[in-house]
Design a protein around this motif. Structure first.
Motif, short mmCIF file in Angstrom:
data_model
loop_
_atom_site.label_atom_id
_atom_site.label_comp_id
_atom_site.label_asym_id
_atom_site.label_seq_id
_atom_site.Cartn_x
_atom_site.Cartn_y
_atom_site.Cartn_z
N GLU A 74 39.47 24.94 31.55
CA GLU A 74 38.74 25.56 30.45
C GLU A 74 37.36 26.08 30.86
O GLU A 74 36.83 26.98 30.20
N ARG A 75 36.80 25.54 31.93
CA ARG A 75 35.45 25.93 32.33
C ARG A 75 35.52 26.76 33.62
O ARG A 75 35.66 27.98 33.57
N PHE A 76 35.46 26.16 34.77
CA PHE A 76 35.60 26.93 36.00
C PHE A 76 36.87 27.76 36.01
O PHE A 76 36.87 28.93 36.42
N GLY A 77 37.97 27.16 35.58
CA GLY A 77 39.25 27.84 35.66
C GLY A 77 39.38 29.09 34.83
O GLY A 77 40.30 29.88 35.03
N SER A 78 38.46 29.30 33.90
CA SER A 78 38.51 30.48 33.03
C SER A 78 37.73 31.66 33.59
O SER A 78 37.77 32.76 33.01
N LEU A 79 37.02 31.48 34.70
CA LEU A 79 36.13 32.52 35.22
C LEU A 79 36.83 33.44 36.21
O LEU A 79 37.70 33.00 36.98
N PRO A 80 36.44 34.72 36.27
CA PRO A 80 36.97 35.63 37.28
C PRO A 80 36.58 35.14 38.67
O PRO A 80 35.46 34.67 38.90
N ARG A 81 37.52 35.29 39.62
CA ARG A 81 37.26 34.83 40.98
C ARG A 81 37.73 35.87 42.00
O ARG A 81 38.69 36.60 41.76
N LEU A 82 37.04 35.88 43.12
CA LEU A 82 37.41 36.73 44.26
C LEU A 82 37.52 35.83 45.48
O LEU A 82 36.63 35.01 45.73
N TYR A 83 38.62 35.97 46.22
CA TYR A 83 38.73 35.24 47.49
C TYR A 83 38.82 36.24 48.63
O TYR A 83 39.75 37.06 48.70
N ILE A 84 37.82 36.21 49.52
CA ILE A 84 37.81 37.07 50.70
C ILE A 84 38.29 36.22 51.87
O ILE A 84 37.57 35.33 52.34
N GLU A 85 39.50 36.48 52.30
CA GLU A 85 40.08 35.68 53.37
C GLU A 85 39.78 36.31 54.73
O GLU A 85 39.68 37.54 54.86
#
Length: 245
Positions: A179-190
């Motif tokens: 509900e908190r962190f999991g709801s935010l947009p994320r980018l993973y640069i591998e």
């Protein structure tokens, strides 16, 4: 305009972001490269994830406007925890070869789950500090494991800037909720050539913590040096999207 809070990983410092500062500024963002406790020197008390996250959270709460968190390597654990603390202040979270770990899982547990034989990455080369509470990366190992795709001068220079790291401020596991962190947009640069956080572990974190947009760079553990233009372009574009939305 957005504020981009840049969080380094173990044994490093705010200097790891030097090559990204001008591209971010040119794009209209305000970069904030932070130094973390438990790196370089420490007192009698251990430094925990709560202590490290509090330093970053304090900067975030003092900023006006959208805030984007970017974590490199172990700094990914920190930005995850800060995003869980302050989801209403965070427009997005980006990881640069970072530890986007499931809740309650540290990197060692992740590697064990994959059946990777220890020690993984830099661990086999670490030396203890005099007080036994921290570790040191020998410059030769740093250049070979972290910076092997960079120009030789850059690799040697960066390896010589690495400092002792308190283990309690390194061996950490985030705690977060959907509900908190999991709801935010994320980018993973591998980083496909990473010898520190191997690609198999980066891909496993993407599988276990799904939902991130992924950009793949042919880079070692520090694309800030070995793929600086591509890294800057990816971050600038993603930050611009976060501001527009």
């Amino acid at each position: 305009m957005s504020h981009v809070v840049l969080v380094h990983g173990a044994w490093a410092g705010s200097w790891v972001w030097d090559t990204l500062l001008e591209p971010l500024r040119r794009a209209g963002h305000v970069p904030h490269p932070l130094g973390l406790p438990g790196v370089g020197s420490w007192g009698a008390d251990d430094v925990t994830l709560d202590d490290v996250a509090a330093v970053v959270a304090d900067r975030v709460t003092g900023l006006d406007g959208p805030v984007i968190l970017v974590g490199h390597s172990g700094g990914g654990i920190v930005v995850t925890q800060v995003a869980e603390m302050l989801p209403e202040r965070v427009a997005g979270v980006a990881y640069v070869a970072g530890m986007m770990l499931p809740s309650g899982v540290d990197f060692g547990m992740l590697c064990d789950g994959l059946g990777l034989e220890a020690p993984v990455g830099i661990s086999r080369w670490l030396e203890p500090t005099e007080d036994g509470r921290g570790t040191i990366v020998p410059p030769e190992a740093g250049a070979a494991v972290f910076f092997h795709e960079a120009d030789a001068a850059d690799a040697i220079g960066a390896a010589r800037r690495l400092v002792p790291q308190l283990e309690t401020a390194r061996l950490m596991a985030p705690t977060w909720t959907p509900e908190r962190f999991g709801s935010l947009p994320r980018l993973y640069i591998e980083a496909t050539l990473d010898r520190s956080v191997p690609l198999v572990t980066q891909r496993e974190m993407q599988r276990l913590t799904p939902g991130a947009q992924v950009v793949s760079l042919e880079s070692d553990h520090a694309p800030q040096l070995s793929a600086r233009d591509d890294l800057a372009a990816a971050l600038v574009e993603w930050c611009a999207e976060r501001v527009r939305t």
